[in-house]
Design a protein around this motif. Structure first.
Motif, PDB file in Angstrom:
ATOM      1  N   UNK A  18       0.852  -1.192   0.000  1.00  0.00           N
ATOM      2  CA  UNK A  18       0.000   0.000   0.000  1.00  0.00           C
ATOM      3  C   UNK A  18       0.885   1.240   0.000  1.00  0.00           C
ATOM      4  N   UNK A  19       0.475   2.205  -0.817  1.00  0.00           N
ATOM      5  CA  UNK A  19       1.180   3.476  -0.912  1.00  0.00           C
ATOM      6  C   UNK A  19       0.247   4.587  -0.450  1.00  0.00           C
ATOM      7  N   UNK A  20       0.645   5.272   0.613  1.00  0.00           N
ATOM      8  CA  UNK A  20      -0.055   6.479   1.033  1.00  0.00           C
ATOM      9  C   UNK A  20       0.566   7.603   0.233  1.00  0.00           C
ATOM     10  N   UNK A  21      -0.251   8.317  -0.537  1.00  0.00           N
ATOM     11  CA  UNK A  21       0.268   9.275  -1.505  1.00  0.00           C
ATOM     12  C   UNK A  21      -0.632  10.502  -1.608  1.00  0.00           C
ATOM     13  N   UNK A  22      -0.139  11.507  -2.310  1.00  0.00           N
ATOM     14  CA  UNK A  22      -0.944  12.690  -2.630  1.00  0.00           C
ATOM     15  C   UNK A  22      -1.495  12.484  -4.029  1.00  0.00           C
ATOM     16  N   UNK A  23      -2.816  12.343  -4.103  1.00  0.00           N
ATOM     17  CA  UNK A  23      -3.462  12.081  -5.384  1.00  0.00           C
ATOM     18  C   UNK A  23      -3.735  10.596  -5.563  1.00  0.00           C
ATOM     19  N   UNK A  29      -0.567  13.986  -7.305  1.00  0.00           N
ATOM     20  CA  UNK A  29      -0.604  15.426  -7.080  1.00  0.00           C
ATOM     21  C   UNK A  29       0.732  16.006  -6.628  1.00  0.00           C
ATOM     22  N   UNK A  30       1.795  15.202  -6.656  1.00  0.00           N
ATOM     23  CA  UNK A  30       3.130  15.733  -6.395  1.00  0.00           C
ATOM     24  C   UNK A  30       4.154  14.847  -7.088  1.00  0.00           C
ATOM     25  N   UNK A  31       5.319  15.402  -7.342  1.00  0.00           N
ATOM     26  CA  UNK A  31       6.360  14.679  -8.058  1.00  0.00           C
ATOM     27  C   UNK A  31       6.837  13.432  -7.329  1.00  0.00           C
ATOM     28  N   UNK A  32       6.895  13.493  -6.001  1.00  0.00           N
ATOM     29  CA  UNK A  32       7.360  12.345  -5.232  1.00  0.00           C
ATOM     30  C   UNK A  32       6.368  11.187  -5.322  1.00  0.00           C
ATOM     31  N   UNK A  33       5.072  11.519  -5.250  1.00  0.00           N
ATOM     32  CA  UNK A  33       4.052  10.479  -5.396  1.00  0.00           C
ATOM     33  C   UNK A  33       4.086   9.903  -6.806  1.00  0.00           C
ATOM     34  N   UNK A  34       4.296  10.765  -7.797  1.00  0.00           N
ATOM     35  CA  UNK A  34       4.381  10.317  -9.189  1.00  0.00           C
ATOM     36  C   UNK A  34       5.544   9.339  -9.367  1.00  0.00           C
ATOM     37  N   UNK A  35       6.681   9.669  -8.764  1.00  0.00           N
ATOM     38  CA  UNK A  35       7.855   8.790  -8.878  1.00  0.00           C
ATOM     39  C   UNK A  35       7.595   7.448  -8.186  1.00  0.00           C
ATOM     40  N   UNK A  45       3.892  -4.887  -9.624  1.00  0.00           N
ATOM     41  CA  UNK A  45       3.226  -5.519  -8.486  1.00  0.00           C
ATOM     42  C   UNK A  45       1.822  -4.956  -8.283  1.00  0.00           C
ATOM     43  N   UNK A  46       0.999  -5.780  -7.671  1.00  0.00           N
ATOM     44  CA  UNK A  46      -0.348  -5.370  -7.305  1.00  0.00           C
ATOM     45  C   UNK A  46      -0.247  -4.521  -6.043  1.00  0.00           C
ATOM     46  N   UNK A  47      -0.832  -3.330  -6.050  1.00  0.00           N
ATOM     47  CA  UNK A  47      -0.753  -2.465  -4.866  1.00  0.00           C
ATOM     48  C   UNK A  47      -2.034  -1.668  -4.697  1.00  0.00           C
ATOM     49  N   UNK A  48      -2.256  -1.241  -3.464  1.00  0.00           N
ATOM     50  CA  UNK A  48      -3.357  -0.348  -3.140  1.00  0.00           C
ATOM     51  C   UNK A  48      -2.763   1.032  -2.890  1.00  0.00           C
ATOM     52  N   UNK A  49      -3.591   2.055  -3.034  1.00  0.00           N
ATOM     53  CA  UNK A  49      -3.122   3.406  -2.728  1.00  0.00           C
ATOM     54  C   UNK A  49      -4.180   4.127  -1.907  1.00  0.00           C
ATOM     55  N   UNK A  50      -3.713   5.075  -1.121  1.00  0.00           N
ATOM     56  CA  UNK A  50      -4.589   5.910  -0.302  1.00  0.00           C
ATOM     57  C   UNK A  50      -4.235   7.354  -0.601  1.00  0.00           C
ATOM     58  N   UNK A  51      -5.232   8.126  -1.045  1.00  0.00           N
ATOM     59  CA  UNK A  51      -5.036   9.546  -1.340  1.00  0.00           C
ATOM     60  C   UNK A  51      -5.200  10.328  -0.040  1.00  0.00           C
ATOM     61  N   UNK A  70       7.177  12.625   5.918  1.00  0.00           N
ATOM     62  CA  UNK A  70       6.749  12.990   4.564  1.00  0.00           C
ATOM     63  C   UNK A  70       5.869  11.921   3.922  1.00  0.00           C
ATOM     64  N   UNK A  71       5.218  12.338   2.864  1.00  0.00           N
ATOM     65  CA  UNK A  71       4.359  11.477   2.047  1.00  0.00           C
ATOM     66  C   UNK A  71       4.894  11.598   0.633  1.00  0.00           C
ATOM     67  N   UNK A  72       5.020  10.535  -0.134  1.00  0.00           N
ATOM     68  CA  UNK A  72       4.401   9.218   0.024  1.00  0.00           C
ATOM     69  C   UNK A  72       5.125   8.318   1.027  1.00  0.00           C
ATOM     70  N   UNK A  73       4.391   7.272   1.432  1.00  0.00           N
ATOM     71  CA  UNK A  73       4.928   6.243   2.309  1.00  0.00           C
ATOM     72  C   UNK A  73       4.508   4.884   1.767  1.00  0.00           C
TER      73      UNK A  73
END
Length: 109
Positions: A18-23, A29-35, A45-51, A70-73
């Motif tokens: 699971x990735x906690x991210x912006x967007x 919604x941010x370059x780090x989350x995009x990367x 891989x199969x993953x879930x995300x939380x905006x 910081x986020x993402x995590x």
């Protein structure tokens, strides 16, 4: 344990990755989350995300939950891996792919 911590724990422990991210994966919604999404997509891989932008309690709570500012995590099998920079370092060293293999994370699709 607070309600927010309980919700986070349920998300973290209920998904292999699971990735906690912006967007969202489609609209980060941010370059780090995009990367971070690009790395996970490249690994296939199969993953879930939380905006976190949709829930301020989760946005603040995840920082306390992981003791990471910081986020993402990224979490794999309930364990905190790190943020975007750590993901990139591990990816480039082949460690992130190995972590996913060792954790027997299923492939996307």
């Amino acid at each position: 344990m607070s309600d927010t911590n309980a919700r986070i724990a349920e998300i973290v422990n209920g998904n292999d990755v699971v990735l906690f991210m912006k967007g969202t994966p489609l609209f980060p919604q941010c370059g780090f989350s995009s990367r971070a999404i690009a790395i996970l997509d490249h690994l296939g891989v199969d993953y879930a995300s939380v905006d976190v932008l949709q829930d301020m309690e989760i946005r603040q709570g995840i920082k306390a939950y992981s003791d990471w500012p910081t986020i993402p995590q990224l979490y794999v099998k309930g364990e905190f891996v790190g943020g975007s920079d750590i993901m990139m370092e591990m990816y480039e060293a082949g460690e992130l792919h190995q972590l996913m293999a060792d954790a027997q994370v299923k492939q996307a699709g």
